[in-house]
Each structure stands twice: as C-alpha cells, then as structure tokens.
Design a protein around this motif. Structure first.
Motif, PDB file in Angstrom:
ATOM      1  N   ASN A  68       0.820  -1.217   0.000  1.00 60.10           N
ATOM      2  CA  ASN A  68       0.000   0.000   0.000  1.00 60.10           C
ATOM      3  C   ASN A  68       0.853   1.267   0.000  1.00 60.10           C
ATOM      4  OD1 ASN A  68      -2.466  -1.319  -0.074  1.00 60.10           O
ATOM      5  ND2 ASN A  68      -2.500  -1.550   2.153  1.00 60.10           N
ATOM      6  N   LEU A  69       1.853   1.298  -0.846  1.00 61.83           N
ATOM      7  CA  LEU A  69       2.714   2.468  -0.953  1.00 61.83           C
ATOM      8  C   LEU A  69       2.418   3.314  -2.190  1.00 61.83           C
ATOM      9  CD1 LEU A  69       6.116   0.830   0.037  1.00 61.83           C
ATOM     10  CD2 LEU A  69       4.647   2.259   1.447  1.00 61.83           C
ATOM     11  N   THR A  70       1.392   2.953  -2.964  1.00 64.79           N
ATOM     12  CA  THR A  70       1.108   3.681  -4.195  1.00 64.79           C
ATOM     13  C   THR A  70       0.173   4.855  -3.975  1.00 64.79           C
ATOM     14  OG1 THR A  70      -0.650   2.142  -4.707  1.00 64.79           O
ATOM     15  CG2 THR A  70       1.498   1.691  -5.681  1.00 64.79           C
ATOM     16  N   LYS A  71      -0.382   5.012  -2.799  1.00 65.53           N
ATOM     17  CA  LYS A  71      -1.250   6.107  -2.406  1.00 65.53           C
ATOM     18  C   LYS A  71      -2.464   6.254  -3.317  1.00 65.53           C
ATOM     19  CE  LYS A  71       2.351   8.891  -0.249  1.00 65.53           C
ATOM     20  NZ  LYS A  71       2.855   7.848   0.505  1.00 65.53           N
ATOM     21  N   GLY A  72      -3.015   5.136  -3.758  1.00 62.42           N
ATOM     22  CA  GLY A  72      -4.229   5.139  -4.549  1.00 62.42           C
ATOM     23  C   GLY A  72      -4.026   5.473  -6.005  1.00 62.42           C
ATOM     24  N   LYS A  73      -2.824   5.747  -6.422  1.00 63.05           N
ATOM     25  CA  LYS A  73      -2.563   6.125  -7.808  1.00 63.05           C
ATOM     26  C   LYS A  73      -2.756   4.947  -8.747  1.00 63.05           C
ATOM     27  CE  LYS A  73       0.729   8.905 -10.338  1.00 63.05           C
ATOM     28  NZ  LYS A  73       2.021   9.539 -10.319  1.00 63.05           N
ATOM     29  N   TYR A  74      -2.291   3.788  -8.356  1.00 66.95           N
ATOM     30  CA  TYR A  74      -2.413   2.579  -9.153  1.00 66.95           C
ATOM     31  C   TYR A  74      -3.211   1.558  -8.361  1.00 66.95           C
ATOM     32  CZ  TYR A  74       1.460   4.673 -11.678  1.00 66.95           C
ATOM     33  OH  TYR A  74       2.250   5.539 -12.372  1.00 66.95           O
ATOM     34  N   LYS A  75      -4.498   1.761  -8.293  1.00 66.12           N
ATOM     35  CA  LYS A  75      -5.333   0.849  -7.523  1.00 66.12           C
ATOM     36  C   LYS A  75      -5.474  -0.468  -8.240  1.00 66.12           C
ATOM     37  CE  LYS A  75      -8.043   4.006  -4.855  1.00 66.12           C
ATOM     38  NZ  LYS A  75      -9.368   4.431  -4.462  1.00 66.12           N
ATOM     39  N   ASN A  76      -5.609  -1.514  -7.461  1.00 63.29           N
ATOM     40  CA  ASN A  76      -5.825  -2.845  -7.986  1.00 63.29           C
ATOM     41  C   ASN A  76      -7.299  -2.972  -8.370  1.00 63.29           C
ATOM     42  OD1 ASN A  76      -4.949  -5.266  -8.796  1.00 63.29           O
ATOM     43  ND2 ASN A  76      -4.496  -6.060  -6.754  1.00 63.29           N
ATOM     44  N   ASN A  77      -7.597  -3.150  -9.644  1.00 59.23           N
ATOM     45  CA  ASN A  77      -8.985  -3.180 -10.112  1.00 59.23           C
ATOM     46  C   ASN A  77      -9.535  -4.596 -10.138  1.00 59.23           C
ATOM     47  OD1 ASN A  77      -8.924  -0.442 -10.535  1.00 59.23           O
ATOM     48  ND2 ASN A  77      -8.202  -0.640 -12.632  1.00 59.23           N
ATOM     49  N   ARG A  78      -9.598  -5.250  -9.025  1.00 60.25           N
ATOM     50  CA  ARG A  78     -10.162  -6.596  -8.949  1.00 60.25           C
ATOM     51  C   ARG A  78     -11.503  -6.560  -8.313  1.00 60.25           C
ATOM     52  NH1 ARG A  78      -5.411 -10.537  -6.954  1.00 60.25           N
ATOM     53  NH2 ARG A  78      -3.834  -9.031  -7.324  1.00 60.25           N
TER      54      ARG A  78
END
Length: 78
Positions: A68-78
């Motif tokens: 969880n270090l991407t700060k929502g920029k690259y969310k996992n779309n599952r």
C-alpha cells in the motif's frame, strides 16, 4: 526474503545491460556473427532492454501495491 527478491531482479537486470551493450555495439558498427545484420542486433538489444526494464518496473509496482505504498494512484482493479 530480500535476498530472493534480489536474485529475481538480477537476471532481467543483466538482460537489460546486455541489451544496452548490443545496441551500443550496433551503433558503432561492431556486430556479433550470431546476428545477420546490424539492424537485427539493434532490435534484439532494444527488446532485451525494454523487457528487462518492464520486468523490474512491474516487480517494483507489484511490491509497492502489496504494501500500500502507491497512495491510490495505481489501484488494484479486482
């Protein structure tokens, strides 16, 4: 665990390094007899470089998503 991650990243890093060397040698006109033309050698080097960088970048992005270090920029779309 970090040692395993380092070992996983060594091979694509070496492939990218060899790709840079192939492209440099093709640019200066020194080519390997394995390739039939300097352009083919340059293309093979470019493929190795881009493949190695893509693998390393994907590995780092996957690890950052997991922690969880991407700060929502690259969310996992599952």
């Amino acid at each position: 665990m970090r040692l395993i991650a380092l070992l996983i990243l060594i091979l694509p890093g070496m492939a990218a390094t060899f790709g840079i060397k192939l492209m440099r040698d093709a640019f200066f006109g020194d080519f390997y007899p394995l390739f039939f033309h300097v352009g083919i050698q340059f293309a093979a080097g470019l493929i190795l470089l881009l493949g190695g960088l893509a693998f390393i970048g994907g590995f780092i992005l996957f690890r950052d998503r997991k922690r969880n270090l991407t700060k929502g920029k690259y969310k996992n779309n599952r």
